[in-house]
Design an enzyme around this catalytic site. Structure first.
Site, PDB file in Angstrom:
ATOM      1  CB  ALA A  66      -0.886  -0.015   1.238  1.00  0.00           C
ATOM      2  N   GLY A 109       0.792  -5.075   1.113  1.00  0.00           N
ATOM      3  CA  GLY A 109      -0.392  -5.207   0.267  1.00  0.00           C
ATOM      4  C   GLY A 109      -0.092  -5.886  -1.068  1.00  0.00           C
ATOM      5  CD  GLU A 112      -2.312  -7.662   3.378  1.00  0.00           C
ATOM      6  OE1 GLU A 112      -2.195  -6.483   3.004  1.00  0.00           O
ATOM      7  OE2 GLU A 112      -2.815  -7.978   4.471  1.00  0.00           O
ATOM      8  CD  GLU A 132       1.623  -5.560   5.883  1.00  0.00           C
ATOM      9  OE1 GLU A 132       2.503  -6.393   6.213  1.00  0.00           O
ATOM     10  OE2 GLU A 132       0.914  -5.689   4.889  1.00  0.00           O
TER      11      GLU A 132
END
Ligand code: COA
Length: 248
Positions: A66, A109, A112, A132
């Site tokens: 992200a 992300g 993910e 993270e």
């Protein structure tokens, strides 16, 4: 087919579409523009049998996660909007199979997103990980349960708690990826896999995908609430500032 700002979308044939991350300057970090563009792609291809192949237009990188510039400013309210987790749910529930072709890092992300796909190919030198916690947040867009589901609780703990990255070879052995490819043939191999899948009955394929999702664990609610708590913390802001100050 028109290209989105940070995505290069290509129609291989009637039923196979490639979705290329195309923002190398930011190491393909997923910001909200990209989220919206990905959402549009999913909407565009939801009515007609389509296999989606996610890849990067730049060799040696998949997705760095992200966008930390945006994450730094996100609040608990944004967490409840479930921006990334919501997109990955949509990828997971795309009616026909999705494939991630990974060369290089797939972090946060990025990992993910790859895990929300049905199948993953990677090059041996790829690097998959969940950093993270070092940024003061949790892997709230699915890793807490998708990673555990794919690799088991032991390795999931290691990757989440210590941010250990694993390469493509280890990821294959652990079940995090399904096939290794060399960088030069990665996308072709992913498309070849899509072609093999596309020879099946579309309806049987769709129903099989639905069947395999029946036992999906429903932990997303907890992760969203936990992320909301962390998004408002000073610790998160300090840690994200540190990353951004280092790289600017
Ligand atoms: N979000 C926002 N920007 C990012 C980013 C991310 N996830 N990853 C990289 N960038 C930006 C950097 O800030 C830098 O911007 P600048 O040119 O304006 O300074 C640029 O992309 C290049 O990054 P850099 O770190 O210099 O590239 P690198 O090739 O040396 O390393 C990575 C690439 C992906 C290994 C490294 O950038 C990294 O670790 N990124 C963060 C990964 C992460 O923690 N992801 C989880 C997010 S929840």
């Amino acid at each position: 087919m028109s290209d989105a700002p940070f995505l290069a979308v290509g129609q291989i044939d009637d039923n196979i579409v490639t979705v290329g991350f195309d923002n190398a300057d930011r190491r393909n970090a997923i910001d909200e523009v990209t989220i919206n563009e990905l959402g549009d792609v999913l909407t565009r291809f939801q009515s007609k049998p389509t296999i989606l192949v996610f890849h990067s237009t730049t060799p040696g990188m998949f997705v760095s996660g992200a966008d930390i510039r945006e994450l730094r400013d996100r609040t608990s309210d944004d967490a409840f909007r479930s921006i990334n987790a919501g997109l990955f749910e949509r990828i997971e529930s795309h009616r026909w199979p999705t494939i991630a072709a990974i060369d290089g890092y797939a972090l946060g992300g990025g990992c993910e997103l790859a895990m929300s796909c049905d199948l993953r190919l990677a090059t041996p030198k790829s690097s998959l990980g969940q950093p993270e916690l070092g940024l003061g947040i949790l892997a709230g867009a699915g890793a807490n349960w998708r990673l555990r589901q794919l690799v088991g609780l032991g390795l999931a703990r290691q990757m989440l708690y210590t941010a250990r990255r694993i390469d493509g070879t280890e990821a294959l052995a652990a079940g995090l990826v399904d096939q290794l490819s060399e960088p030069e043939s990665l996308l072709d191999d992913a498309v070849a896999m899509a072609r093999r899948i596309s020879r099946n009955s579309w309806r049987a394929l769709e129903l099989t995908k639905l069947s395999l999702r029946q036992d999906r664990p429903a932990t997303t609610g907890f992760d969203i609430a936990a992320q909301a708590l962390l998004f408002d913390s000073d610790d998160k802001r300090r840690r994200m500032d540190a990353f951004l100050d280092k790289s600017s």
